[in-house]
Design a protein around this motif. Sequence first.
Motif, mmCIF file in Angstrom:
data_model
loop_
_atom_site.group_PDB
_atom_site.id
_atom_site.type_symbol
_atom_site.label_atom_id
_atom_site.label_comp_id
_atom_site.label_asym_id
_atom_site.label_seq_id
_atom_site.Cartn_x
_atom_site.Cartn_y
_atom_site.Cartn_z
ATOM 1 N N ASP A 1 -64.069 29.275 68.014
ATOM 2 C CA ASP A 1 -63.759 30.569 68.105
ATOM 3 C C ASP A 1 -62.231 30.602 67.194
ATOM 4 O O ASP A 1 -61.946 31.573 66.310
ATOM 5 N N TYR A 2 -61.390 29.804 67.603
ATOM 6 C CA TYR A 2 -60.230 29.717 66.866
ATOM 7 C C TYR A 2 -60.367 29.336 65.675
ATOM 8 O O TYR A 2 -59.558 30.027 64.609
ATOM 9 N N ARG B 1 -61.501 32.248 63.574
ATOM 10 C CA ARG B 1 -60.239 33.346 63.393
ATOM 11 C C ARG B 1 -59.181 33.017 62.487
ATOM 12 O O ARG B 1 -58.620 33.713 61.809
ATOM 13 N N SER B 2 -58.875 31.412 62.429
ATOM 14 C CA SER B 2 -57.762 31.159 61.571
ATOM 15 C C SER B 2 -58.196 31.462 60.246
ATOM 16 O O SER B 2 -57.235 31.345 59.331
ATOM 17 N N SER C 1 -52.611 37.928 63.898
ATOM 18 C CA SER C 1 -54.093 37.516 64.628
ATOM 19 C C SER C 1 -54.023 36.089 64.873
ATOM 20 O O SER C 1 -54.927 35.683 65.954
ATOM 21 N N ASN C 2 -53.705 35.355 63.939
ATOM 22 C CA ASN C 2 -53.766 33.884 63.749
ATOM 23 C C ASN C 2 -53.044 33.508 64.945
ATOM 24 O O ASN C 2 -53.550 32.487 65.700
ATOM 25 N N GLN D 1 -51.975 34.821 67.691
ATOM 26 C CA GLN D 1 -52.929 35.423 68.769
ATOM 27 C C GLN D 1 -53.872 34.537 69.090
ATOM 28 O O GLN D 1 -54.127 34.313 70.371
ATOM 29 N N ALA D 2 -54.523 33.980 68.120
ATOM 30 C CA ALA D 2 -55.718 33.068 68.713
ATOM 31 C C ALA D 2 -55.230 31.790 68.933
ATOM 32 O O ALA D 2 -55.707 31.149 69.745
ATOM 33 N N GLU E 1 -54.249 32.031 72.708
ATOM 34 C CA GLU E 1 -55.364 32.288 73.354
ATOM 35 C C GLU E 1 -56.119 31.035 73.715
ATOM 36 O O GLU E 1 -56.682 30.642 74.605
ATOM 37 N N LEU E 2 -56.287 30.061 72.547
ATOM 38 C CA LEU E 2 -56.720 28.759 72.537
ATOM 39 C C LEU E 2 -55.880 28.135 73.758
ATOM 40 O O LEU E 2 -56.480 27.184 74.473
ATOM 41 N N ALA F 1 -49.738 35.964 73.561
ATOM 42 C CA ALA F 1 -50.948 36.363 72.702
ATOM 43 C C ALA F 1 -50.951 37.910 72.800
ATOM 44 O O ALA F 1 -51.356 38.426 71.675
#
Length: 479
Positions: free
Chosen positions: A52-53, A56-57, A121-122, A124-125, A128-129, A257
């Motif tokens: 997912d990361y 999203r990146s 957003s990156n 944040q990803a 979150e990872l 995040a």
Amino acid sequence: MLRRLSLAIAVAAASNAMAWAEQAPLSTKTDLVTVYQEAAANNADLAAARADYEARSEVVPQARAGLLPNLSAGANLSDTRTQVDSPSTTSSRSGTVYQANLSQPLFRADRWFQLQAAKASNEQAVLELSATEQNLILQSAEAYFAVLRAQDNLASTKAEEAAFKRQLDQANERFDVGLSDKTDVLEAQAGFDTARANRIIALRQVEDAFQALTTLTNRDFSALEGIEHSLPILAPTPNDAKVWVDTAAAQNLNLQASNYAVDAAEETLRQRKSGHAPTLDAVASYQKGDNDSLGFSNNAASVNRFSGDVEQRSIGLQLNIPLYSGGLTSSQVRESYQRLNQTEQLRESLRRQVVQNTRNLHRAVNTDVETVQARKQSIISNQSALEATEIGYQVGTRNIVDVLDAQRELYSSVRNYNNARYDYILNNLRLKQAAGTLSPDDLNALEQYLKSDYNPDEDFLPPDLAKAAEAQLRGNSQY
């Protein structure tokens, strides 16, 4: 009497020592760090979070592409025939045209803010990872100590079953010689049957705990190293809830995040507002083809003037001023404003939850410190209570129900003590996770208190209590 309790424990330990040795050779026992490493390498949820990361990146290069040159090339092959009725004329054109177009955005405010939102957003990803990876540390510890907790619970239920079996045998002996009635035998039988059922359930719980560990790591484990009773039971350092809360506010990964989520929402709002702004692009084009294909000629004279291949080049600026889009841009601005408001409220909710969890866990660890000591003392107290109750039963001032209840209380206190130990360990790790400081080093710190020769049937009691019981058993061997 206490010597009977000691004998029950000794018998339970002796009867299971060989079976344990056969089922779990020391060389096959797994430690806490190894379990975590297996989870990090094989956990499906973590693999999904990493995928997912990575997905999203990609929003960053996608957003950046809107600010970079756009170059396209193509070719056009055509054959066109034209017929006029009056005067009767027929003409045809055919040929191939090659073309290339280049566009370079010069002023695109919406795309610039889109890029800033993508970068937020990156980030944040990434966090979150990291939070998922940190949570796996806690999950590994929870699954590991769940097995140890279940094994200690099974060991205590085995010892309890052995104690109730001895009580049943004693009740039968007393009934045979006329010292008690059938009611005592039935009460003792009921107590033994209950203890046996509890042991069966405890065995299933051990198997369930091992299965949960397999689900987490995709590996099968036959035995784990146990935690020593010498593990220091200390208050958190520093023992100040405010310091922990301040640390959590600054370092909690999920909270960090959420800050980037708000940043992304703010940039998205700016992007939507920029939908009202003009755009300016530099454009260039190139075409090459024969005269007919490019359409330069409409009569014979022009054909003679423009024969052969023809090239076209153009370069310029393209300005676009949005005037009206049916209310789309205004609607998108209102939507983005509400999304920003939603994100800010979610961040505030998370902040409050983090503060609450941190304070609760800080209190929990301090409570666990006192609880472990209190539970350990309760074992000693219940041992004494059981001894006194058995003496009373022998002299006729207590009945067998009192003895059975005292035995249940004793083994309940043993289980409560072990549960308090494991709660202390896990609440410490949870407190560090809430504060954002949990790392694999915390598992390494626990590693030094693991026993490779841990045998639940012998080690579920604190060593000092077990040694005291053994000493008393040797001192009263005539019984």
